[in-house]
Scaffold this motif. Structure first.
Motif, short mmCIF file in Angstrom:
data_model
loop_
_atom_site.label_atom_id
_atom_site.label_comp_id
_atom_site.label_asym_id
_atom_site.label_seq_id
_atom_site.Cartn_x
_atom_site.Cartn_y
_atom_site.Cartn_z
N GLU A 37 0.76 -1.01 -0.62
CA GLU A 37 0.32 -0.63 0.67
C GLU A 37 0.99 1.66 -0.21
N VAL A 38 0.74 1.97 -1.01
CA VAL A 38 1.50 3.60 -1.26
C VAL A 38 -0.16 4.64 -0.51
N VAL A 39 0.37 5.70 0.28
CA VAL A 39 -0.33 6.91 0.53
C VAL A 39 -0.27 7.91 0.39
N VAL A 40 -0.26 9.25 -0.82
CA VAL A 40 -0.21 10.07 -1.17
C VAL A 40 -0.83 11.31 -0.85
N ARG A 41 -0.20 12.43 -0.29
CA ARG A 41 -0.76 13.54 0.47
C ARG A 41 -0.39 14.47 0.02
N HIS A 42 -1.10 15.51 -0.45
CA HIS A 42 -0.49 16.67 -1.14
C HIS A 42 0.25 17.71 0.39
N CYS A 43 1.23 18.66 0.30
CA CYS A 43 1.94 19.14 1.51
C CYS A 43 2.44 20.95 0.85
N ASP A 44 3.48 21.53 1.52
CA ASP A 44 3.67 22.81 1.21
C ASP A 44 5.24 22.59 1.09
N LYS A 45 5.23 21.66 1.30
CA LYS A 45 7.30 22.00 0.78
C LYS A 45 7.16 21.14 -0.71
N PRO A 46 8.00 21.92 -1.76
CA PRO A 46 7.82 21.47 -3.28
C PRO A 46 8.85 20.09 -3.04
N GLY A 47 8.11 19.47 -4.19
CA GLY A 47 8.42 18.18 -3.65
C GLY A 47 8.76 16.69 -3.67
N LEU A 48 9.08 15.36 -3.99
CA LEU A 48 8.48 14.45 -3.41
C LEU A 48 9.29 13.71 -2.03
N HIS A 49 8.20 13.50 -0.98
CA HIS A 49 8.90 13.03 0.18
C HIS A 49 8.49 12.19 0.54
N ILE A 50 9.57 10.87 0.36
CA ILE A 50 9.07 9.99 1.31
C ILE A 50 8.77 10.32 3.11
N GLU A 65 15.32 9.28 -4.91
CA GLU A 65 15.47 8.94 -6.17
C GLU A 65 16.06 7.59 -5.84
N LYS A 66 16.36 6.88 -4.65
CA LYS A 66 16.43 5.60 -4.03
C LYS A 66 15.51 4.13 -4.27
N ASN A 67 14.16 4.72 -4.15
CA ASN A 67 13.65 4.01 -3.88
C ASN A 67 12.81 3.79 -4.76
N THR A 68 12.04 2.54 -5.06
CA THR A 68 11.12 2.15 -6.28
C THR A 68 9.84 2.80 -6.35
N ALA A 69 9.20 3.24 -4.95
CA ALA A 69 8.25 3.80 -5.34
C ALA A 69 8.25 5.77 -5.70
N GLY A 70 9.57 5.58 -5.53
CA GLY A 70 9.91 6.74 -5.54
C GLY A 70 10.00 7.01 -6.53
N VAL A 71 10.98 6.39 -7.40
CA VAL A 71 11.30 6.37 -8.96
C VAL A 71 10.52 6.54 -9.47
N ALA A 72 9.28 5.69 -9.21
CA ALA A 72 8.86 5.82 -9.77
C ALA A 72 7.43 6.69 -10.18
#
Lengths: 320, 320
Positions: A37-50, A65-72
């Motif tokens: 399962e993956v959960v994503v939500r909007h946040c104020d800080k620009p960029g993708l953050h795991i 950039e080193k995480n499978t879900a992150g890279v996708a």
């Protein structure tokens, strides 16, 4: 037309059985569980953050950039010119690594699918394929759609060409069930690949081609007898079975319990059987599990119909 | 229930295209013409007697146990315990030997089918397969159903296993046409076989498997695009093309004229293209023929839909 009123999305990406005996590198199907399962939500800080990863025993990197879900997800955002979006991602691993059940494919698919949903679904499922592929490739270095495509699309998926990403979704026969058993050992995909020969006799190739074609015809025409006669792998299974304790005993147990066929799921160590009907699938799962249990090898059994949907949304929270 | 009131039967067995690019040894289809004719009739003298052979330039033996059609018929009569029946057989060869169009398969099929009809049709078409196979094997020493099965059954036939004679008839897409061109050279099947490698890279096998599966999916789902992307042979064609003058020039001509794909028919020298629609098939046939004609190589062109019927009765005379 973009729909964007979603604040948070939780998605589930199912485990998949790749290779399917004679379909080395060209065939895979999705099952109901396990899955990531993956959960994503909007946040104020620009960029993708795991922000959180569970179920990985601390093994997975949080750097996107080193995480499978992150890279996708990043690959998708880059394609859309949206890398400045602020997105938080949680990853909940619910299947073991190196299980032969498409663990990294499931995370990659979940990552790309969840982000696509969050940003208003600009792409179709099929269009997400290359991004999920990139995610999985970052984990195992190979470019194979036989886990990613069925995880994304559901059903039984045939891949004519991995390079061209030419995939066809096949209708699964109504009463086709899978029994999958995962013994608690780990096989590295790299080792499972190296054990394969570089060259094979043309006669073996012809046999494999015959069986793969038979399996496709059997699936499309709901001919369980033909499916059964076709589930044979003369290329990978004879080599890879050495990596799985009591493989042939488990195979005999599955056949004895009425399986249509039995082989290794992906690179192993999970094994799978295709069965006609739930009752047979339950019996087969139990019989195979017992073989591993008898040698004190822990194992988990999963019985399900072929999962026709693939990755899907579990929960969506609207923006307030 | 045997129907036996027939005095004489004339049957036509069509030419067939085997291998079909990526379907080496596992796929074949029938075309409308050319084809062989066999006439059988009851006679008083016990045993099978070949009374006349035309179109063979005197090359074929009249001794039934040395003749392809004779062997198939004898094998059937032996199976039925009817070798004492008096039967006369005429064979009319209407296609060249060593053409790659299943010439010996057509004779074998015609022999078994004609005799089965004459004696009241005790067996179904599919049941005749092993006897026709035995006839063809007597001619070329190999046991391959990829000409015999489509010649007998018609349509596109997939062979999962030649040893087990596990064959599936596939529905041909409505508008699928074949253009077949036979250049006037002879290739011995033995030579065409010896030119093939014993071992191939697994990567090539996987590619071939992908294409064969794609071709089957394309055929079953009438997806002409997928058919086109799948008609590639990475095993036999690259080696066998050397035996056919201007092969690649002919291939380019076919593609230029709109063919879905182009390759060698059986062991060659005939070549075939699959096309969507008659008009394209006619253009493709003409373009390929011109390549051979331009180098002063005589050739014959055959354009037809996939023949859905296979061997059939042309004329029946009732017993008086």
């Amino acid at each position: 037309m973009l729909k964007e009123a979603v604040q948070e999305v939780r998605v589930f990406a199912p485990a998949t059985v790749a290779n399917v005996a004679c379909g080395y590198d060209v065939l895979g199907f999705a099952i109901d569980s396990p899955g990531d399962e993956v959960v994503v939500r909007h946040c104020d800080k620009p960029g993708l953050h795991i922000t959180s990863i569970t179920g990985d025993d601390g093994k997975l990197p949080k750097a996107p950039e080193k995480n499978t879900a992150g890279v996708a997800a990043l690959d998708l955002l880059r394609h859309l010119g949206m890398t400045d979006r602020g997105i938080e991602m949680e990853i909940h691993k619910k299947m073991p690594f190196g299980s032969g059940l498409g663990s990294s494919a499931a995370s990659a698919v979940a990552g790309a699918y969840a982000v696509n949903k969050l940003i208003g679904e600009p792409l179709s499922k099929k269009q997400l394929l290359p991004f999920a592929m990139a995610g999985e490739a970052s984990a195992d270095g190979a470019w194979h759609a036989d886990n990613v495509a069925p995880c994304l699309l559901g059903g039984i998926v045939f891949i004519r060409s991995n390079d061209e990403l030419d995939v066809s979704q096949l209708p699964a026969p109504d009463n086709l069930w899978a029994a999958v058993v995962h013994p608690d050992i780990e096989i590295l995909t790299k080792v499972a690949r190296e054990i394969l020969p570089v060259d094979i006799p043309v006669a073996n190739a012809t046999q494999q081609i015959g069986n793969l074609g038979g399996l496709l015809c059997g699936i499309i025409q709901s001919d369980y007898g033909l499916i059964s006669r076709s589930i044979h792998d003369v290329i990978a299974e004879p080599r890879r079975q050495k990596l799985i304790p009591e493989f042939y005993k488990a195979k005999r147990a599955a056949q004895g319990a009425g399986a249509l066929g039995f082989s290794i799921s992906g690179a192993g160590p999970s094994v799978f059987a295709l069965c006609e009907g739930e009752e047979t699938a339950q019996k087969v799962g139990a019989a195979v599990s017992k073989v591993f249990t008898d040698i004190k090898l822990g194992n988990q059994t999963y019985v399900s119909k072929i999962n026709p949907h693939g990755v899907h949304v579990v929960e969506e929270k609207a923006s307030s």
